[in-house]
Enzyme design. Structure first.
Site, mmCIF file in Angstrom:
data_model
loop_
_atom_site.group_PDB
_atom_site.id
_atom_site.type_symbol
_atom_site.label_atom_id
_atom_site.label_comp_id
_atom_site.label_asym_id
_atom_site.label_seq_id
_atom_site.Cartn_x
_atom_site.Cartn_y
_atom_site.Cartn_z
ATOM 1 C CG ASP A 154 -2.090 -12.592 -16.027
ATOM 2 O OD1 ASP A 154 -1.808 -13.180 -14.962
ATOM 3 O OD2 ASP A 154 -3.032 -11.789 -16.125
ATOM 4 C CD GLU A 194 -4.092 -11.204 -19.874
ATOM 5 O OE1 GLU A 194 -3.784 -10.572 -18.857
ATOM 6 O OE2 GLU A 194 -5.264 -11.552 -20.138
ATOM 7 C CB CYS A 238 -1.552 -3.160 -21.635
ATOM 8 S SG CYS A 238 -2.363 -4.759 -21.605
ATOM 9 C CG HIS A 254 -2.037 -0.970 1.109
ATOM 10 N ND1 HIS A 254 -2.856 -1.030 0.021
ATOM 11 C CD2 HIS A 254 -2.452 -1.932 1.953
ATOM 12 C CE1 HIS A 254 -3.742 -1.988 0.198
ATOM 13 N NE2 HIS A 254 -3.511 -2.567 1.361
HETATM 14 C C1 PEP Z 1 -1.257 -8.358 -17.626
HETATM 15 O O1 PEP Z 1 -1.545 -9.499 -17.257
HETATM 16 O O2 PEP Z 1 -0.109 -8.032 -18.031
HETATM 17 C C2 PEP Z 1 -2.270 -7.294 -17.581
HETATM 18 C C3 PEP Z 1 -2.018 -6.096 -18.081
HETATM 19 O O3 PEP Z 1 -3.458 -7.578 -16.963
HETATM 20 P P1 PEP Z 1 -3.640 -7.582 -15.357
HETATM 21 O O4 PEP Z 1 -2.363 -7.050 -14.755
HETATM 22 O O5 PEP Z 1 -4.818 -6.726 -15.083
HETATM 23 O O6 PEP Z 1 -3.855 -9.040 -15.096
HETATM 24 MG MG MG Z 2 -3.635 -10.041 -16.942
#
Ligand code: PEP
Ligand code: MG
Length: 560
Positions: free
Chosen positions: A446, A422, A493, A189
């Site tokens: 992921d 992913e 992302c 946090h």
């Molecule tokens: C990822 O898995 O890289 C992603 C952007 O999704 P999240 O972090 O929300 O699982």
């Molecule tokens: Mg993800």
């Protein structure tokens, strides 16, 4: 000058005079129980709880205004700890046995803290929250250094074993040049607050931090994840410059003219302003989970429509909205979710949207297509797709919803459609998947987890959960090649996209878009502009041919 390595929390830097915080003096031995008047102790405790409650309410308001309502919710959780019957019962028992209120608080909270410490991941962080509430109560009872953090001299660098969310919220960015803690990770946090209020911070430095004495000149390099003890003049000047990189609004391209879209990851409404101020080109990942968390029932179509409309109209550029991605580490209490022994390998993401949550999926798509009609910048993508069949089913659902809206005479968008890469399965099926969509967005958080078989939540395998391992880089390259072969754009992302030290490599791997936490956007935009595509390709070739992560790091450092 000595350099201590830790985990950088923000790409910000600062320099100042070290002050240790939080070495809470141990309570003196309790007096003889015969000298204790339990009734008076109960009254002292009640007063201290009222003080703590008032403080928490004040801090909640401050954080809500400065950061956002969701970040402020932690203080509500703290109020709940104040009133938790199991804990208050423990305090009550200890007072009944003749302990003064502060000792009673120490003992009763200690048991709860130990329990949380024995757990893994996010639950372990609850121990910090409990410690925070305990210390607040003890301070109120002993009149301790309550205002110490609020009255620091200017240019102080705070050093601490750990900081609680309340400690971090009390830090005044005007006075505090940064902080470093021995414990904690990027998802603690305290780290999340530091990012949100823009404080230079390095966490997880370890025992080496103990050797830094109060009064020493200390630099915090949040970008490099380093604490510099007695930095030389040049380093001190560099770090004192704070954010070295100016915000760039508008598109950026590499030195030789390749456009790279640099977009923001947004997970709550409070992040919109920060993303715009950081010069984002748009949103590359809107995590819609925030709409569904911390409530008793899902939002209906109209509520979702209002929120999506607000989000889409906040940006001129493309906004990629990801459909609901729950399961795994993101449970939602009011959903009928099965107990799974291995939730990261269970009913997650699009698997739920095509199964038990299909109605919710349809509602979300209706709200999105309606909101996208007026805005014109909506893209939609699906999380955790593993098979072509899943993608086809998700695309069919969009078509069905569009047909329904058309037959009802409701205006709707025809958005760009894409999916997240992913899973290793989706990498191996990337050509067939890419043929069906407009874009692919690689979720390296992921993808690294599933490729390396190393949990993103487990610090003990953090070294394995690292996208710089050659297999992860090869998975990215394979995805980009398949996407480009099919004529669609490919982005990243995951957290990896926000690391400016990897920008050249990602450009070299052929990515068209990078999407990240807003705070890193200026640095990544600058890194894109400093990149030469031919050199980047050369770096990517060397990294792809590397046998080990260490070789990849050597290639990144220009040593291979
Ligand atoms: C990822 O898995 O890289 C992603 C952007 O999704 P999240 O972090 O929300 O699982
Ligand atoms: Mg993800």
């Amino acid at each position: 000058m000595r350099t201590l390595d830790g985990v950088g929390v923000t790409p910000l830097s600062g320099v100042g005079t070290a002050a240790w915080y939080g070495e809470r003096a141990a309570l003196p031995e309790p007096p003889d129980p015969a000298e204790i008047d339990p009734e008076a102790e109960r009254e002292r405790l009640e007063n201290a709880r009222n003080v703590a409650r008032t403080e928490l309410e004040r801090e909640r308001e401050r954080v809500e205004a400065a950061v956002g309502p969701e970040e402020a919710e932690i203080f509500e959780a703290h109020v709940q700890f104040l009133d938790d019957p199991q804990i208050t019962g423990g305090v009550e028992d200890a007072i009944g046995e003749g302990l003064p209120a502060e000792h009673a608080v120490e003992r009763a909270f200690g048991a709860g803290i130990e329990q949380f410490e024995g757990m893994e991941g996010r639950m372990a962080e609850r121990a910090d929250d409990l410690r925070d509430v305990r210390d607040r109560l003890v301070r109120a009872l002993t009149d301790g250094d309550r205002d110490a953090l609020a009255t620091l001299p200017e240019d102080t660098v705070i050093l601490a074993e750990r900081l609680t969310p309340s400690d971090t919220a009390r830090l005044d960015p005007e006075r505090v040049a940064g902080f470093a803690t021995a414990l904690g990770g990027r998802t603690s946090h305290a780290a999340i607050f530091a990012r949100a209020i823009g404080l230079p911070a390095v966490v997880g430095v370890g025992d080496a931090l103990d050797e830094v004495e109060a009064g020493t000149n200390v630099g915090i390099d949040g970008g490099a994840g380093e604490v510099l003890v007695e930095p030389d003049d040049e380093t001190g000047d560099r770090l004192a410059g704070g954010r070295a990189v100016a915000v760039r609004h508008g598109p950026v391209s590499t030195a030789d003219g390749t456009d790279i879209e640099v977009a923001a990851n947004v997970g709550r409404l409070a992040e919109l302003d920060g993303a715009r101020e950081a010069g984002t080109d748009g949103v590359g990942l809107l995590r819609t989970e925030f709409l569904f968390l911390d409530r008793d029932a899902p939002p209906d179509e109209d509520e979702q429509y209002e929120t999506y409309t607000r989000l889409l109209s906040a940006f001129e550029g493309r906004v990629v909205v990801r459909t609901l991605d729950i399961g795994g580490d993101k449970p939602i209490p009011y959903f009928d979710q099965p107990e799974e022994t291995n939730p990261f390998l269970g009913e997650r993401g699009v698997r739920r949207s095509l199964g038990p949550d299909d109605e919710l999926f349809e509602t979300q798509l209706r709200a999105l297509l309606r909101a996208g009609a007026a805005a014109g910048n909506l893209s939609v993508m699906f999380p955790l797709v593993a098979t072509v069949g899943e993608l086809d089913a998700a695309l069919d659902a969009v078509e069905r919803v569009a047909d329904d809206l058309a037959s009802e005479g409701v205006e709707h968008a025809v958005p760009e459609l894409g999916m997240m890469i992913e899973t290793p399965a989706s990498v191996f099926s990337a050509p067939e998947l890419a043929a069906r969509v407009d874009f692919l967005s690689i979720g390296t958080n992921d993808l690294a987890q599933y490729t390396m078989a190393a949990s993103r939540e487990n610090e003990r395998v953090a070294d394995l959960h690292d996208p710089r391992h050659p297999p992860v880089l090869r998975a990215i390259r394979r995805t980009v090649a398949a996407g480009h072969e099919a004529g669609v754009w490919v982005g990243i992302c995951g957290e990896m996209a926000g690391d400016p030290a990897l920008t050249e490599l990602l450009v070299g791997l052929g990515l068209d878009e990078l999407s990240m936490s807003a705070v890193t956007i200026p640095d990544v935009k600058a890194a894109v502009e400093n990149t030469d595509r031919e050199r980047a390709r050369d770096l990517a070739e060397r990294a792809l041919a590397a046998a080990t992560k260490d070789d990849v790091i050597r290639a990144l450092d220009g040593e291979l």
